[in-house]
Write a protein that holds these residues in place. Structure first.
Motif, PDB file in Angstrom:
ATOM      1  N   GLY A 121       2.422   3.995  11.786  1.00  0.00           N
ATOM      2  CA  GLY A 121       2.835   4.453   9.890  1.00  0.00           C
ATOM      3  C   GLY A 121       1.838   4.440   8.930  1.00  0.00           C
ATOM      4  N   GLN A 122       2.609   4.789   7.336  1.00  0.00           N
ATOM      5  CA  GLN A 122       1.544   5.330   6.784  1.00  0.00           C
ATOM      6  C   GLN A 122       1.586   3.795   6.100  1.00  0.00           C
ATOM      7  OE1 GLN A 122       0.449   8.220   5.707  1.00  0.00           O
ATOM      8  NE2 GLN A 122       0.813   8.892   7.483  1.00  0.00           N
ATOM      9  N   GLU A 123       2.202   2.622   6.073  1.00  0.00           N
ATOM     10  CA  GLU A 123       1.767   1.718   5.700  1.00  0.00           C
ATOM     11  C   GLU A 123       0.952   1.006   6.171  1.00  0.00           C
ATOM     12  OE1 GLU A 123       4.716   0.134   8.977  1.00  0.00           O
ATOM     13  OE2 GLU A 123       4.694   2.161   7.429  1.00  0.00           O
ATOM     14  N   VAL A 124       0.270   1.115   7.944  1.00  0.00           N
ATOM     15  CA  VAL A 124      -0.674   0.815   8.499  1.00  0.00           C
ATOM     16  C   VAL A 124      -2.344   1.424   8.039  1.00  0.00           C
ATOM     17  CG1 VAL A 124      -1.840  -0.201  10.868  1.00  0.00           C
ATOM     18  CG2 VAL A 124       0.460   0.173  10.245  1.00  0.00           C
ATOM     19  N   LEU A 125      -2.112   2.883   8.368  1.00  0.00           N
ATOM     20  CA  LEU A 125      -3.481   3.585   8.385  1.00  0.00           C
ATOM     21  C   LEU A 125      -3.643   3.877   7.156  1.00  0.00           C
ATOM     22  CD1 LEU A 125      -2.368   6.526  11.010  1.00  0.00           C
ATOM     23  CD2 LEU A 125      -3.305   4.433  11.179  1.00  0.00           C
ATOM     24  N   LYS A 126      -3.054   3.749   5.834  1.00  0.00           N
ATOM     25  CA  LYS A 126      -3.432   3.110   4.206  1.00  0.00           C
ATOM     26  C   LYS A 126      -4.026   2.519   3.578  1.00  0.00           C
ATOM     27  CE  LYS A 126      -1.664   8.172   3.380  1.00  0.00           C
ATOM     28  NZ  LYS A 126      -0.868   9.233   2.214  1.00  0.00           N
ATOM     29  N   SER A 127      -3.422   0.972   4.878  1.00  0.00           N
ATOM     30  CA  SER A 127      -3.810   0.332   4.233  1.00  0.00           C
ATOM     31  C   SER A 127      -5.762  -0.855   3.585  1.00  0.00           C
ATOM     32  CB  SER A 127      -3.325  -0.811   4.598  1.00  0.00           C
ATOM     33  OG  SER A 127      -3.548  -1.385   6.269  1.00  0.00           O
ATOM     34  N   LEU A 128      -5.774  -1.768   3.237  1.00  0.00           N
ATOM     35  CA  LEU A 128      -6.891  -1.321   3.143  1.00  0.00           C
ATOM     36  C   LEU A 128      -7.631  -2.446   4.558  1.00  0.00           C
ATOM     37  CD1 LEU A 128      -6.963  -3.429  -0.594  1.00  0.00           C
ATOM     38  CD2 LEU A 128      -8.075  -0.957   0.271  1.00  0.00           C
ATOM     39  N   THR A 129      -6.885  -3.222   5.013  1.00  0.00           N
ATOM     40  CA  THR A 129      -7.113  -3.964   6.154  1.00  0.00           C
ATOM     41  C   THR A 129      -6.221  -3.320   7.698  1.00  0.00           C
ATOM     42  OG1 THR A 129      -5.854  -5.774   5.672  1.00  0.00           O
ATOM     43  CG2 THR A 129      -7.844  -5.777   5.463  1.00  0.00           C
ATOM     44  N   PRO A 130      -6.157  -2.046   7.895  1.00  0.00           N
ATOM     45  CA  PRO A 130      -5.993  -1.308   9.120  1.00  0.00           C
ATOM     46  C   PRO A 130      -5.733  -2.193  10.348  1.00  0.00           C
ATOM     47  CG  PRO A 130      -7.210   0.095   8.929  1.00  0.00           C
ATOM     48  CD  PRO A 130      -7.217  -1.062   7.492  1.00  0.00           C
ATOM     49  N   GLY A 131      -6.953  -2.707  11.057  1.00  0.00           N
ATOM     50  CA  GLY A 131      -7.020  -3.491  12.017  1.00  0.00           C
ATOM     51  C   GLY A 131      -5.856  -4.781  11.512  1.00  0.00           C
ATOM     52  N   GLN A 132      -5.854  -5.531  11.168  1.00  0.00           N
ATOM     53  CA  GLN A 132      -5.190  -6.808  10.228  1.00  0.00           C
ATOM     54  C   GLN A 132      -3.937  -6.630  10.983  1.00  0.00           C
ATOM     55  OE1 GLN A 132      -6.638  -8.837   7.504  1.00  0.00           O
ATOM     56  NE2 GLN A 132      -9.256  -8.662   8.617  1.00  0.00           N
TER      57      GLN A 132
END
Length: 448
Positions: A62-73
Motif C-alpha cells: 500500500g501507499q502508506e508503506v511504499l512512500k514512507s521514509l522507512t518502508p522496511g520498518q
C-alpha cells in the motif's frame, strides 16, 4: 521460548527487508513466500496462512508503506499488527459475576493438563487479583483425579471441595457453589472429567454440569503440542458446550505453535491463558500483542516488568543500591539476588523478553545451566558467615574446606570468588553512572 522455530524463520525473513531504503512489490512477494513457509511449518491452519499472507501483502504494498521514509520498518510493523490480530487483537479477560462466586468450568481431554491447570489458575487468581478461589473435584472417573486436586490444594493452600467418586458431577458442582457462597469464596473452579477422545457420554455429562452450575466461563484446556488437533478439539467442545475461552498448556515445550496462531481464527474462541512451564506459577494471561512481539524478536518488556514487580522486594532493591554504592555487597546479598531473579522464571526465557536479545552476539545460543547455578549456591552456603561478608579472608585452607563441603573443586571456588570481586567493581561503576544521571525513585530492577 514458545514458537522458537517460527520465531527464527520470521525474524530472519524480516531482517532482510527491515533496513531497506526502498521496498517494491517483488521484495514483498519474496518475503511473503518465506512467511508462508514458516507458518505452514509451524503447523498453522492452511486457510489461516492464506488469509494472513493476503492481508499482509495488501497492506505491505500500500501507499502508506511504499512512500514512507522507512518502508522496511513499516512492513515489519504490518506483520506485527496482523500477527497480533490473528491471535485475537487484545487480551481477553475473565468474565466476573455480579453475584459472587464467579464459576469457571474447566473442561478438556485427558492428558492436556486440566487438573494441574486448575491449580495454576487458582494460584494466578490469588497472586495477581487477590482472589479467594474454591476448587471443586468433579472428575469422578479418572483414578486419583480427586487425590491429585487435593494434593495441589494442600501444596498451594487452597480449599478443595469433594464428595468422593460415588456422587454425580452435577451434584458435586451444585454443592460446591453452595459451599462457596456460604464461605464467601469469590471463585469456584470446577475440575470436570475428561476422556481420551470426545464421545457423546462425556458431552452429555458436561452439558448437565453446565445447566446446573450456570458457569460464567467454560475454559477448554488443550495441549499446544498436539498442533492442529488442538484446533479440532476446540471446535468439537465449542459446538457441544459453547466454550468461552481456551487455555493452552505446554507452550514452552517442543511445539511449533500452530495451535496458538490458529485457534482464534478458526474457532473464534479467545486464548485466555497459556502454560509456560511445570511450576505452579507458570501460567500467564495471554496478550496477543506481547506474544507477537516475542515471536518477531521485539521483546516483551511489559510482561518482564510485571514479573519483576510481583517477584522483587523493593525494600531489598533499595538496600542493594546502597550496598553497591559503598561496596558492602556480600555473598549473602548475592544469594538473595539470585533467588529473586530465578523467581522471574527460567533465565533463558527472561532473556528472551529483552528487546533485541535475538541480535545480541552469542546470546541466542546461550544454554543457561540451572545445575551450574545450584553449584554456585552450594559453594556460598559452604562458607561461614564471616567468609560471606569478607571474602578476602578466604585463604587456601578455607578454600579446600569450602570445596569439600560443597562437593565442588578448589578451582571452582577460586573462579567464583574472582567473578564476585569483578562483579562488585562493575556494580560500583554502574551505581556511579546511574547517580550521575540523577534518576529519581520508582521501581528498580535487581542489579540496576
Amino acid at each position: 521460548m514458545a514458537f522458537e522455530g517460527l520465531a527464527d524463520r520470521l525474524q530472519n525473513t524480516l531482517q532482510k527487508i527491515r533496513g531497506k531504503g526502498k521496498v517494491n512489490e517483488a521484495d514483498v512477494k519474496e518475503m511473503m513466500r518465506e512467511v508462508r513457509l514458516a507458518l505452514l511449518e509451524a503447523d498453522v491452519n492452511f486457510k489461516v496462512v492464506k488469509d494472513f499472507v493476503k492481508k499482509v501483502s495488501e497492506r505491505a504494498v500500500g501507499q502508506e508503506v511504499l512512500k514512507s521514509l522507512t518502508p522496511g520498518q513499516q512492513v515489519v510493523k504490518v506483520v506485527n499488527d496482523e500477527l497480533t490480530a490473528l491471535m485475537g487483537g487484545e487480551q481477553s479477560k475473565i468474565a466476573v459475576s455480579n453475584k459472587p462466586p464467579t464459576v469457571i468450568m474447566m473442561v478438556g481431554l485427558q492428558g492436556a493438563g486440566k487438573t494441574t491447570t486448575t491449580g495454576k489458575l487458582a494460584n494466578h487468581l490469588r497472586k495477581k487479583q487477590n482472589r479467594k478461589p474454591l476448587l471443586a473435584a468433579a472428575d469422578i472417573y479418572r483414578p486419583a483425579a480427586i487425590k491429585q486436586l487435593e494434593t495441589l490444594g494442600k501444596q498451594l493452600d487452597f480449599p478443595v471441595f469433594q464428595m468422593g467418586d460415588q456422587v454425580s458431577p452435577v451434584k458435586i458442582a451444585e454443592s460446591a457453589i453452595a459451599k462457596a457462597k456460604e464461605e464467601h469464596h469469590d471463585y469456584v473452579l470446577i475440575d470436570t472429567a475428561g476422556r481420551l477422545h470426545i464421545d457423546e457420554t462425556l458431552m452429555d455429562e458436561l452439558k448437565q454440569v453446565k445447566e446446573t452450575a450456570k458457569p460464567d466461563e467454560i475454559f477448554l484446556v488443550v495441549d499446544a503440542m498436539t498442533g492442529q488437533d488442538a484446533v479440532n478439539v476446540a471446535e468439537s467442545f465449542n459446538e457441544a458446550l459453547g466454550i468461552t475461552g481456551v487455555i493452552l498448556t505446554k507452550l514452552d515445550g517442543d511445539t511449533r505453535g500452530g495451535a496458538a496462531l490458529s485457534i482464534k481464527a478458526v474457532t473464534g474462541l479467545p486464548i485466555k491463558f497459556v502454560g509456560l512451564g511445570e511450576k505452579m506459577d507458570a501460567l500467564e494471561a495471554f496478550h496477543p500483542d506481547r506474544m507477537a512481539s516475542r515471536i518477531l524478536g521485539m521483546g516483551d518488556m511489559l510482561t518482564l516488568i510485571e514479573k519483576a514487580q510481583s517477584s522483587v522486594d523493593e525494600d531489598k532493591a533499595r538496600d542493594l543500591q546502597k550496598k553497591m554504592r559503598d561496596m558492602s555487597f556480600t555473598f549473602d546479598d548475592f544469594l538473595d539476588q539470585m533467588g529473586q531473579v530465578r523467581n522471574l522464571g527460567p533465565l533463558d526465557e527472561v532473556l528472551g523478553m529483552l528487546p533485541g536479545a535475538n541480535k545480541m552476539k552469542g546470546l541466542k545460543n546461550v544454554q543457561i545451566d540451572e545445575k551450574q547455578i545450584g553449584h554456585v549456591e552450594a559453594i556460598i552456603r559452604s562458607m561461614t558467615l564471616n567468609e560471606r561478608e569478607q571474602p578476602e579472608i578466604i585463604n587456601a585452607s578455607r578454600k579446600r574446606r569450602i570445596a569439600k563441603g560443597s562437593g565442588r573443586s578448589v578451582q571452582e571456588v577460586n573462579r567464583l570468588i574472582k567473578q564476585f570481586e569483578d562483579m562488585k567493581k562493575m556494580m560500583k561503576q554502574m551505581s556511579g553512572m546511574m547517580n550521575g544521571k540523577k534518576k529519581k525513585g520508582g521501581f528498580k530492577f535487581p542489579f540496576m
